[in-house]
Design a protein around this motif. Structure first.
Motif, mmCIF file in Angstrom:
data_model
loop_
_atom_site.group_PDB
_atom_site.id
_atom_site.type_symbol
_atom_site.label_atom_id
_atom_site.label_comp_id
_atom_site.label_asym_id
_atom_site.label_seq_id
_atom_site.Cartn_x
_atom_site.Cartn_y
_atom_site.Cartn_z
ATOM 1 N N ASP A 50 0.861 -0.939 0.046
ATOM 2 C CA ASP A 50 0.151 0.066 0.030
ATOM 3 C C ASP A 50 0.987 1.182 -0.049
ATOM 4 O O ASP A 50 0.438 2.299 -0.397
ATOM 5 N N ASP A 54 0.454 2.439 -7.231
ATOM 6 C CA ASP A 54 -0.187 1.163 -8.218
ATOM 7 C C ASP A 54 0.222 0.868 -9.344
ATOM 8 O O ASP A 54 0.347 -0.134 -9.788
ATOM 9 N N ASP A 83 -1.967 -8.045 0.107
ATOM 10 C CA ASP A 83 -2.870 -8.993 -0.684
ATOM 11 C C ASP A 83 -2.711 -8.619 -2.015
ATOM 12 O O ASP A 83 -2.967 -7.603 -2.483
ATOM 13 N N TYR A 84 -2.451 -9.806 -2.784
ATOM 14 C CA TYR A 84 -2.229 -9.555 -4.280
ATOM 15 C C TYR A 84 -3.186 -10.382 -5.027
ATOM 16 O O TYR A 84 -3.136 -10.427 -6.308
ATOM 17 N N THR A 85 -4.298 -10.819 -4.256
ATOM 18 C CA THR A 85 -5.347 -11.715 -4.949
ATOM 19 C C THR A 85 -5.904 -10.676 -6.138
ATOM 20 O O THR A 85 -6.659 -11.235 -7.126
ATOM 21 N N LYS A 86 -6.107 -9.300 -5.989
ATOM 22 C CA LYS A 86 -6.890 -8.720 -7.009
ATOM 23 C C LYS A 86 -5.995 -8.436 -8.264
ATOM 24 O O LYS A 86 -6.852 -7.844 -9.287
ATOM 25 N N TYR A 87 -4.788 -8.841 -8.678
ATOM 26 C CA TYR A 87 -4.074 -8.804 -9.516
ATOM 27 C C TYR A 87 -4.225 -10.042 -10.383
ATOM 28 O O TYR A 87 -4.081 -11.165 -9.819
ATOM 29 N N THR A 88 -4.719 -9.862 -11.791
ATOM 30 C CA THR A 88 -4.995 -11.047 -12.445
ATOM 31 C C THR A 88 -3.887 -11.091 -13.610
ATOM 32 O O THR A 88 -4.164 -11.969 -14.271
ATOM 33 N N SER A 89 -3.079 -10.308 -13.676
ATOM 34 C CA SER A 89 -2.117 -10.094 -15.017
ATOM 35 C C SER A 89 -1.284 -11.579 -14.842
ATOM 36 O O SER A 89 -0.631 -11.720 -13.803
ATOM 37 N N LYS A 93 1.955 -11.973 -12.125
ATOM 38 C CA LYS A 93 1.947 -13.273 -11.316
ATOM 39 C C LYS A 93 3.191 -14.165 -11.500
ATOM 40 O O LYS A 93 3.835 -14.492 -10.573
ATOM 41 N N ASP A 109 2.296 -12.254 1.693
ATOM 42 C CA ASP A 109 1.008 -11.822 1.894
ATOM 43 C C ASP A 109 1.020 -11.115 3.389
ATOM 44 O O ASP A 109 0.141 -10.449 3.752
#
Length: 121
Positions: A50, A54, A83-89, A93, A109
């Protein structure tokens, strides 16, 4: 900005905390490293995701590579926790996976996991 020095497994780690984003470009990353080193003498940094712009997490921006290269060049190690779960790239990853298999840059995490990674010799 608050910098707290902790020791785990005889390894000193600086925990960086702030109310605002601290790393926005390569110069702010260098400023952070120099401040941490001056105030604590430590070259291992644990920082919340954070506190990083971004744009860093958009690999096509080139910001992540530029910033992390500064850490490696200045012989600092960094663990970025959150938390990296919002990243879908998929490229992001893959980048995180490859970084976590190295020795200098980690994406984890939690703060506790950051300390665990940085305190390994």
């Amino acid at each position: 900005m608050k910098i707290e020095k902790i020791t785990c497994n005889n390894v000193d780690i600086a925990r960086v905390d702030a109310a605002e984003v601290v790393i926005v470009d390569s110069q702010s990353a260098i400023d952070l490293m120099m401040t941490v080193n001056y105030e604590t003498g430590v070259k291992n940094i644990a920082i919340s995701k954070d506190l990083i712009a971004d744009e860093f997490f958009v690999l096509s921006s080139g910001l992540a590579g530029e910033i992390l290269q500064k850490f490696v060049n200045y012989q600092f190690r960094i663990a970025i926790y959150g938390d990296y779960t919002k990243y879908t790239s998929k490229p992001l990853k893959d980048f995180i996976y490859e970084s976590n298999n190295g020795k200098d840059v980690f994406f984890v995490d939690s703060f506790e996991a950051a300390v665990d990674k940085l305190s390994l010799k």
